[in-house]
Design an enzyme around this catalytic site. Structure first.
Site, mmCIF file in Angstrom:
data_model
loop_
_atom_site.group_PDB
_atom_site.id
_atom_site.type_symbol
_atom_site.label_atom_id
_atom_site.label_comp_id
_atom_site.label_asym_id
_atom_site.label_seq_id
_atom_site.Cartn_x
_atom_site.Cartn_y
_atom_site.Cartn_z
ATOM 1 N N LYS A 260 0.768 -1.154 0.120
ATOM 2 C CA LYS A 260 0.034 -0.044 0.014
ATOM 3 C C LYS A 260 0.726 1.215 0.015
ATOM 4 O O LYS A 260 1.922 1.079 0.708
ATOM 5 C CB LYS A 260 -0.942 0.239 1.134
ATOM 6 C CG LYS A 260 -1.868 0.999 1.416
ATOM 7 C CD LYS A 260 -2.857 0.947 2.650
ATOM 8 C CE LYS A 260 -3.811 2.044 2.635
ATOM 9 N NZ LYS A 260 -4.685 1.853 3.693
ATOM 10 N N SER B 157 -10.010 2.507 2.753
ATOM 11 C CA SER B 157 -8.888 3.233 2.138
ATOM 12 C C SER B 157 -8.065 2.096 1.278
ATOM 13 O O SER B 157 -7.307 2.914 0.255
ATOM 14 C CB SER B 157 -8.086 4.069 2.765
ATOM 15 O OG SER B 157 -7.310 3.432 3.853
ATOM 16 N N SER C 168 -10.320 0.072 7.168
ATOM 17 C CA SER C 168 -9.785 0.152 5.907
ATOM 18 C C SER C 168 -8.936 -1.223 5.348
ATOM 19 O O SER C 168 -8.600 -1.073 4.121
ATOM 20 C CB SER C 168 -8.772 1.288 5.791
ATOM 21 O OG SER C 168 -9.449 2.427 5.520
HETATM 22 N N1 GLN Z 1 -13.179 5.043 6.243
HETATM 23 C C1 GLN Z 1 -12.670 5.491 7.613
HETATM 24 C C2 GLN Z 1 -12.225 6.786 7.205
HETATM 25 O O1 GLN Z 1 -12.227 7.525 6.094
HETATM 26 C C3 GLN Z 1 -11.473 4.616 7.913
HETATM 27 C C4 GLN Z 1 -10.220 4.900 6.857
HETATM 28 C C5 GLN Z 1 -9.157 3.935 7.382
HETATM 29 O O2 GLN Z 1 -9.318 2.909 8.205
HETATM 30 N N2 GLN Z 1 -7.996 4.213 7.094
HETATM 31 O O3 GLN Z 1 -11.555 7.593 8.038
#
Ligand code: GLN
Length: 492
Positions: free
Chosen positions: A79, A159, A183
């Site tokens: 990632k 994400s 995410s």
């Molecule tokens: N969707 C959540 C956010 O936007 C979690 C994102 C994540 O876990 N990095 O904060």
């Protein structure tokens, strides 16, 4: 050679040791599928085929001598939130333009040391803020699964959208991902892959671009539970460079896979049965309960009364920490610099141009909730709620060994379908996953079936602190019962 890309990490490891194919052949097969796929899926921000081939040569030499590591010659994606020495690291943001670290994150180093091949850096929501991969400066990444009702392209979740999409589409055998509020688990659920967020402190955060430091935790996305166990064993380590890393033994997770669930107590938290939840999610959950019961688990209803406060509290704590972490991007030290008349206008111009809308929204919310006069009302209160959420789990774990819930309140959606009018619509994706981050607990998503639209759905298991082994044990039982999903039909 395309069948090489269908292998799991476990089977590739065996084939490679039995000399059925070389690391180079395995690497080349994946380079080809990546080249074919990247225009359609946009899973990689940058590919590193030369580096991968050079690493594969070293792997073949080591394998020849019988000194190959745990992941020797296995093609992996990283990632683009993990700093990789000599390879650009963007966090999906314009503000980190051309930033090339001269150090390697502990996790990617662990993987490289074990012989893993880095195939490139994977797409993500900007600074990991999002649930659909639509906020990436490098364009949205797509889900290899399409909706069969209208043939629509779908988001891979976020994400870690690139991680989930690339593993599901057989571009890599496994990928690193991070999970601040869901995410790893939500994109895994949307793409029919396995994703585990370990206990906070299990994997080092050193060299991972920070979003919300008290919630961020890295983990793998793979196609099977066994592969997740293999990868997490390598990724997890005690690291003195991360003061929140915990010095606790990393068990051999593969050993727990055959444990079964006989006599195990599985909790069903009633607060995860929400108003308006689609019937098929409820059915999936029920199916999971039946599978575990049939294998001898005891099902126990439990209550986590503060669940409804988890998402609102998360959207105070996470932006607060993000606003502080992102203060360092000022045009001086990293990436983009947009000139101005003086230093202040240079800061302003750089941040105005470098950050996308969602990131700006989080910085503004975070700055607001931390500001004098509001700190007690918002940030402090959210921290207190966090303690209550943690207590709910502590209480539940006096009665049960593990909790079973759906991973997401619905299946993958199409780009633009959620959050364009109201960001909260997007935030609601994490309703079942943020709780584990708030409490620091491990959680895994396992593919459990298909929606009425022909797209993957996942079940989530939440465990006691540092009981990832227990999660793998139960997850394997679910995977055995559900069966592995077929590969998505290739359209890209
Ligand atoms: N969707 C959540 C956010 O936007 C979690 C994102 C994540 O876990 N990095 O904060």
């Amino acid at each position: 050679m395309s069948e090489l890309t269908d292998l799991t990490i476990a089977s590739a490891r065996k084939g490679r040791t039995d000399k059925e194919f070389s690391a180079k052949e395995l690497c080349e097969a994946h380079i080809k599928t990546i080249e074919d796929a990247n225009e359609g899926l946009n899973a990689f921000i940058v590919t590193t085929p030369e580096l991968a081939l050079a690493l594969a040569d070293v792997s073949d030499q080591k394998l020849q001598k019988g000194i190959g590591g745990e992941l020797e010659g296995i093609p992996l994606g990283i990632k683009d939130l993990f700093c990789t020495m000599g390879t650009q690291t963007t966090a999906g943001s314009h503000i980190l333009d051309k930033f090339t670290p001269d150090y390697e994150s502990t996790i990617s180093k662990n993987l490289l040391d074990a012989g893993g091949l880095m195939m490139g850096k994977l797409n993500l929501d900007e600074f990991a803020m999002g649930s659909s991969n639509e906020t990436s400066y490098y364009g949205k990444c797509l889900n290899p699964w399409k909706r069969n009702t209208d043939g629509a392209n779908l988001v891979p979740g976020g994400s870690s959208g690139g991680s989930a999409s690339s593993v599901s589409a057989r571009l890599v055998m496994g990928a690193t991902a991070t999970d601040t509020g869901g995410s790893i688990r939500q994109p895994a659920a949307f793409t029919g892959t396995v994703g585990i967020k370990p206990t906070y402190g299990r994997c080092s955060r050193w060299g991972v671009v920070a979003f919300a430091s008290s919630l961020d935790q890295a983990g793998p996305i793979t196609r099977t539970v066994e592969d997740a166990a293999i990868m997490l064993k390598v990724m997890a380590s005690y690291d003195p460079k991360d003061t929140t890393s915990v010095d606790i033994e990393v068990p051999d997770y593969e050993k727990s896979l055959a444990g079964g669930v006989k006599g195990l107590k599985v909790g069903i938290p009633k607060e995860y049965r929400m108003d308006g939840m689609p019937e098929e999610i409820e059915q999936l959950w029920q199916q999971g309960i039946e599978w575990l019961k049939a294998e001898g688990a005891e099902i126990i209803d439990v209550s986590l009364p503060h669940t409804k406060y988890a998402l609102p509290a998360y959207y105070i704590v996470a932006p607060a920490e993000a606003s502080s972490n992102l203060a360092r991007y000022d045009g001086v030290r990293y990436g983009l610099r947009v000139p101005g008349d003086d230093i202040l206008s240079m800061y302003e111009n750089t941040r105005a141009e470098g950050f996308g809308d969602e990131v700006k929204r989080r910085i503004m919310i975070g700055t607001y909730v931390l500001s004098a006069g509001y700190y007690d009302a918002y940030y402090l209160k959210a921290q207190k709620v966090r303690t209550l959420i943690k207590r709910d789990f502590d209480e539940a774990f006096t009665k049960v060994d593990v909790l079973l819930t759906p991973t997401t309140p619905g299946p993958a959606f199409a780009p633009g379908e959620k959050g364009s009018e109201d960001p909260v619509e997007m935030y609601l994706n994490d309703i079942f996953t943020v709780t584990a981050n708030m409490a620091g607990l491990p959680g895994i998503s396992v593919p459990a079936g298909l929606s009425s639209e022909g797209t993957p759905l996942g079940l989530q298991l939440i465990g006691k602190p540092f009981d990832e082994a227990g999660l793998f044990q139960v997850a394997q039982t679910i995977e055995n019962a559900a069966g592995l999903l077929p590969a998505p039909d290739k359209w890209w």
